[in-house]
Design a protein around this motif. Sequence first.
Motif, PDB file in Angstrom:
ATOM      1  N   PHE A 156      -5.899 169.443  25.788  1.00 56.42           N
ATOM      2  CA  PHE A 156      -5.065 168.256  25.805  1.00 56.42           C
ATOM      3  C   PHE A 156      -5.170 166.950  26.442  1.00 56.42           C
ATOM      4  O   PHE A 156      -4.529 167.033  27.457  1.00 56.42           O
ATOM      5  CB  PHE A 156      -3.524 168.142  24.934  1.00 56.42           C
ATOM      6  N   PHE A 157      -5.408 166.214  26.446  1.00 58.84           N
ATOM      7  CA  PHE A 157      -6.725 165.254  27.337  1.00 58.84           C
ATOM      8  C   PHE A 157      -5.434 164.047  26.113  1.00 58.84           C
ATOM      9  O   PHE A 157      -5.611 163.670  25.588  1.00 58.84           O
ATOM     10  CB  PHE A 157      -7.998 164.495  27.656  1.00 58.84           C
ATOM     11  N   THR A 158      -4.277 163.186  27.450  1.00 60.94           N
ATOM     12  CA  THR A 158      -3.803 161.855  27.571  1.00 60.94           C
ATOM     13  C   THR A 158      -5.093 160.533  27.976  1.00 60.94           C
ATOM     14  O   THR A 158      -4.474 159.801  26.939  1.00 60.94           O
ATOM     15  CB  THR A 158      -2.957 161.849  28.197  1.00 60.94           C
ATOM     16  N   HIS A 159      -6.062 160.835  28.249  1.00 58.87           N
ATOM     17  CA  HIS A 159      -7.092 159.300  28.512  1.00 58.87           C
ATOM     18  C   HIS A 159      -8.475 160.638  28.818  1.00 58.87           C
ATOM     19  O   HIS A 159      -8.040 161.482  29.120  1.00 58.87           O
ATOM     20  CB  HIS A 159      -6.208 159.067  30.118  1.00 58.87           C
ATOM     21  N   PRO A 160      -9.332 159.738  28.625  1.00 58.74           N
ATOM     22  CA  PRO A 160     -10.280 160.483  29.195  1.00 58.74           C
ATOM     23  C   PRO A 160     -10.665 161.357  29.924  1.00 58.74           C
ATOM     24  O   PRO A 160     -11.616 162.023  29.943  1.00 58.74           O
ATOM     25  CB  PRO A 160     -11.244 159.813  28.720  1.00 58.74           C
ATOM     26  N   ASP A 161      -9.662 160.835  30.843  1.00 63.50           N
ATOM     27  CA  ASP A 161      -9.784 161.494  32.190  1.00 63.50           C
ATOM     28  C   ASP A 161      -8.845 162.455  33.120  1.00 63.50           C
ATOM     29  O   ASP A 161      -8.547 163.404  33.600  1.00 63.50           O
ATOM     30  CB  ASP A 161     -10.443 159.773  34.351  1.00 63.50           C
ATOM     31  N   SER A 162      -7.527 162.687  32.448  1.00 60.78           N
ATOM     32  CA  SER A 162      -6.270 162.560  32.124  1.00 60.78           C
ATOM     33  C   SER A 162      -6.074 163.795  31.630  1.00 60.78           C
ATOM     34  O   SER A 162      -5.489 163.065  30.080  1.00 60.78           O
ATOM     35  CB  SER A 162      -5.468 161.628  32.800  1.00 60.78           C
ATOM     36  N   GLY A 163      -6.432 165.582  32.093  1.00 62.13           N
ATOM     37  CA  GLY A 163      -5.500 166.177  30.738  1.00 62.13           C
ATOM     38  C   GLY A 163      -4.680 167.535  31.388  1.00 62.13           C
ATOM     39  O   GLY A 163      -4.791 167.279  32.705  1.00 62.13           O
ATOM     40  N   PHE A 164      -4.551 168.068  30.426  1.00 61.98           N
ATOM     41  CA  PHE A 164      -4.407 169.900  30.395  1.00 61.98           C
ATOM     42  C   PHE A 164      -4.979 170.840  30.209  1.00 61.98           C
ATOM     43  O   PHE A 164      -4.999 170.283  28.974  1.00 61.98           O
ATOM     44  CB  PHE A 164      -2.546 169.505  30.792  1.00 61.98           C
TER      45      PHE A 164
END
Length: 450
Positions: free
Chosen positions: A372-380
């Motif tokens: 899952f990404f909360t932002h195009p650059d930030s994810g888990f």
Amino acid sequence: MKCFIRIFVLLLCITFTAHGQRGWFWRNPAPQGNGLDAVQFRTNNLAYAVGKMGMILRTNDGGSFWSIVSSNVEEELFDVMFFNPDTGLVVGANGTLLRTRDGANSWTRLPSPTSATLHAIFAYDHNAIIVVGSGGAILHTINGGDTWDLCDSRTTSDLYAVAANTIGFVFAVGKSGVMVRSRDGGSTWELRANIGGTTLNSLVFGADKLGFAVGENGKIYRTVTGDSIWLPIQQLITSNTLNQIVLTDATHGFIVGNNGALLKSIDSGVSWTAGNSGTSKNVYGLTMTGSKGIAVGADGVIMTSADGGTVWQPRLSTATSAKLRGVFVASELICTVVGDSSGKGMILRSYDGGINWVVQNRTLNSIFEDVFFTHPDSGFVVGGSGNIWRTTNGGTTWNQVASNPSYNFYGIHFATSKVGTIVGSSGAIRRTIDGGETWTPQTNPFSMAP
């Protein structure tokens, strides 16, 4: 809410309106990954292949590039035959009969007198056609498929192949070596003696009463009488099941089978030698024209030859063969998928809407289940052994932020950029309210996880 779908060798991505199309399209492998059961050259460059999930493929360049043709059915398709540039017939499971009269641009489902699985086609011309299938089913038409007669085959055994010899007889063979024969073009049939007791998958006749039948356990049977005497080839080249035999001229022939088996004869089938098909997949269909050949099989494998069947080249493009378990689409162009390959966790990303993919991470002794990404650059990414991995630079680097071998994580979702939840085995639930900096166990009355 995540719907858990286990996908093997498969990536389906949405092609957005920015690309001028809508719907679902195969992206890995290309052109597609459904198993293929049969293939036929129509001309020196034009060929068709059919297979699972109603798949019909077409190539206009001898097999290098393929396009998917809509069949509007989901039944597995087992054989294809074109009688002229416009008219063709496809048969398959549940009595499926499909006909095209516009060069495969559209297909019409024909009324069928049976629900049996239909395996093979033989045709004298575009009007007189015979189809055979499971339970001894034999269908016969004299008007191109407008109407079909269900014939008495004199057997209830599955029939897998049908062909005619040069002296006017039509034969069908199948399970446990069963053979039936028609002497009137397919209207009436009589039971012949079984051939060897071995299930036979393919049948072909050449000139001067020469004929071959091939099947399980690498068995090859040959006749020079056109019917009455079938003798096994004594030299057993392979123990693999043989699925298709093709004669290219009076002296040359090819056989393909399971585990990439490829056999070749240059002496009218008296002897056979093993060749290299270029694949270890099961090969079910083969077609040859001139020096060109196309072989198709399991998982959408396609092999082509341009030198008469000596060297074979793969035409199935695969970005990865990993088991892909989770997908997240961050934008029309950016997609991330996760899974595992041979025990190594895999993270792949596409920057062009799923057309091309790059491997971002391969981690030993880990299985990635969801992303899952909360932002195009930030994810888990979450997975086995309680692993949580995080990126803040679009996946260029991934850092492990948590691990617990007591349980596995299967799903992750963020309601906002700060609030997210992870779920896993034994009822494990973890929650964050600071964008993933910390993860707190949640109370679950049914949980056995700490």
